[in-house]
Design an enzyme around this catalytic site. Structure first.
Site, PDB file in Angstrom:
ATOM      1  N   HIS A   1       0.820  -1.209   0.000  1.00 37.27           N
ATOM      2  CA  HIS A   1       0.000   0.000   0.000  1.00 37.27           C
ATOM      3  C   HIS A   1       0.852   1.256   0.000  1.00 37.27           C
ATOM      4  O   HIS A   1       2.049   1.204   0.303  1.00 37.27           O
ATOM      5  CB  HIS A   1      -0.979   0.031   1.189  1.00 37.27           C
ATOM      6  CG  HIS A   1      -0.326   0.043   2.547  1.00 37.27           C
ATOM      7  ND1 HIS A   1      -0.192  -1.088   3.332  1.00 37.27           N
ATOM      8  CD2 HIS A   1       0.223   1.051   3.277  1.00 37.27           C
ATOM      9  CE1 HIS A   1       0.400  -0.767   4.470  1.00 37.27           C
ATOM     10  NE2 HIS A   1       0.670   0.523   4.465  1.00 37.27           N
TER      11      HIS A   1
ATOM     12  N   HIS B   1       3.908   7.259   3.410  1.00 32.80           N
ATOM     13  CA  HIS B   1       4.890   6.170   3.379  1.00 32.80           C
ATOM     14  C   HIS B   1       4.553   5.154   2.294  1.00 32.80           C
ATOM     15  O   HIS B   1       3.457   5.153   1.734  1.00 32.80           O
ATOM     16  CB  HIS B   1       4.983   5.473   4.752  1.00 32.80           C
ATOM     17  CG  HIS B   1       3.758   4.688   5.149  1.00 32.80           C
ATOM     18  ND1 HIS B   1       2.723   5.227   5.886  1.00 32.80           N
ATOM     19  CD2 HIS B   1       3.399   3.403   4.901  1.00 32.80           C
ATOM     20  CE1 HIS B   1       1.796   4.297   6.085  1.00 32.80           C
ATOM     21  NE2 HIS B   1       2.164   3.184   5.498  1.00 32.80           N
TER      22      HIS B   1
ATOM     23  N   GLU C   1       7.675   1.225   5.148  1.00 33.10           N
ATOM     24  CA  GLU C   1       7.124   0.187   6.022  1.00 33.10           C
ATOM     25  C   GLU C   1       7.421  -1.172   5.396  1.00 33.10           C
ATOM     26  O   GLU C   1       7.242  -1.358   4.186  1.00 33.10           O
ATOM     27  CB  GLU C   1       5.599   0.380   6.166  1.00 33.10           C
ATOM     28  CG  GLU C   1       4.946  -0.654   7.082  1.00 33.10           C
ATOM     29  CD  GLU C   1       3.436  -0.450   7.226  1.00 33.10           C
ATOM     30  OE1 GLU C   1       2.902   0.555   6.702  1.00 33.10           O
ATOM     31  OE2 GLU C   1       2.786  -1.303   7.873  1.00 33.10           O
TER      32      GLU C   1
END
Lengths: 149, 149
Positions: B8, B81, B130
Site C-alpha cells: 500500500h 509512506h 514500512e
C-alpha cells in the site's frame, strides 16, 4: 471512470545511479529497467518493478526540470507522485475538468508511451496525481508485467 | 530478501470521511473498506483498493499521533509512506539492521494483522518505508485481493 491500477509511484532522486544501487542492494529489486532521458519532460527516468506495480525513479534533466523545486525542498529525494491507469484518457480528462480539478498542462505522451496528464495536488488531497491511459502493448515493449496483461 | 509487492501507499489526511468521499466520487474507487481505529499506533485507518494495491488513509487519533507532525507541515495531507511485503519479517529486520538502516521502534502488528516495522526516510532515499510480513489469511479477513492470493 473507474479507479484503475496504481501503475507506479514516482520517486524523485538526485541521482538515478545511486537510487538504482539502493533499490538493487538494499531493497533487493530483481527487475530494474534501463534508464532513459525524457528531455521534453525535463527528467531522466528509470522503472523499478515490484511484483504488482512499479517505482518510477526521476532525476532532473537540466536546471528548469519540473522536479528541481521538489529536490530543493527534499535534497535526498522522496515520493513525488502517484500514477493511476484509466482505459480512456480523454474521457478521464473531461471528467476531471467537469469536477473543476486543475489539470497541469496538456495531455502528452508519458514514460510508458501512452497519453498522460497531471492533476494539481491541492485539488487531489495533497497528492500530485498522474492519470495514464493503460498501455495496450505487451510487457517487453512497455515495461509492464503480468498483473496487467 | 526479495522485493515483494507494494502492499500500500500510506496517505495522511485530516479527515478520513472527506478522503473517502474524494476516493469514491473523484477517483471512482469501488472498494473502500470500513475505517477502524488503531489506538496503539495513534491513527484511524481506512483502506481503499486499487486493482493491484491499496491506498491506506491515515487520520491522526489524538494530539500525539505520529502523523500529527506530517499534517502540520502538510495540512491537506499527502503521501506519507510506502509499504512493501516480505515473506519473513525477522529476516528482513536483521538484514536492514546489518545494513545500518535505522529502524523506527519495535516490530509490531500492523493494520493488516501481520508484523511490520518502519525504516527512517533518511536511510531510504527520502521515503518513510514500512516493511510488512505478507498475510497468510484470505482476502476477506485481511483486506487483500486476488493478485496476492
Amino acid at each position: 471512470m473507474k479507479l484503475g491500477p496504481l501503475n507506479h509511484v514516482g520517486v524523485a532522486t538526485p541521482s538515478i545511479d545511486e537510487a538504482v544501487t539502493f533499490w538493487r542492494e538494499t531493497m533487493c529489486a530483481s527487475v530494474i529497467h534501463e534508464p532513459f532521458d525524457m528531455p521534453e519532460q525535463g527528467v531522466r527516468v528509470c522503472f523499478v518493478d515490484t511484483p504488482n506495480s512499479q517505482i518510477e525513479l526521476l532525476e532532473p534533466l537540466g536546471a528548469d526540470s519540473p522536479i528541481a523545486g521538489f529536490l530543493e525542498k527534499n535534497p535526498q529525494g522522496g515520493q513525488h507522485h502517484l500514477c493511476f491507469e484509466v482505459p480512456d484518457i480523454e474521457a478521464a480528462r473531461s471528467r476531471f475538468e467537469e469536477l473543476g480539478k486543475r489539470i497541469l498542462g496538456p495531455t502528452r505522451i508519458g514514460a510508458h508511451g501512452t497519453p498522460i496528464f497531471f492533476l494539481h495536488p491541492k485539488d487531489m488531497g495533497g497528492i500530485l496525481t498522474e492519470i495514464m491511459e493503460t498501455p495496450e502493448k505487451p510487457a517487453d515493449e512497455t515495461g509492464k508485467f503480468a498483473w496487467a496483461q
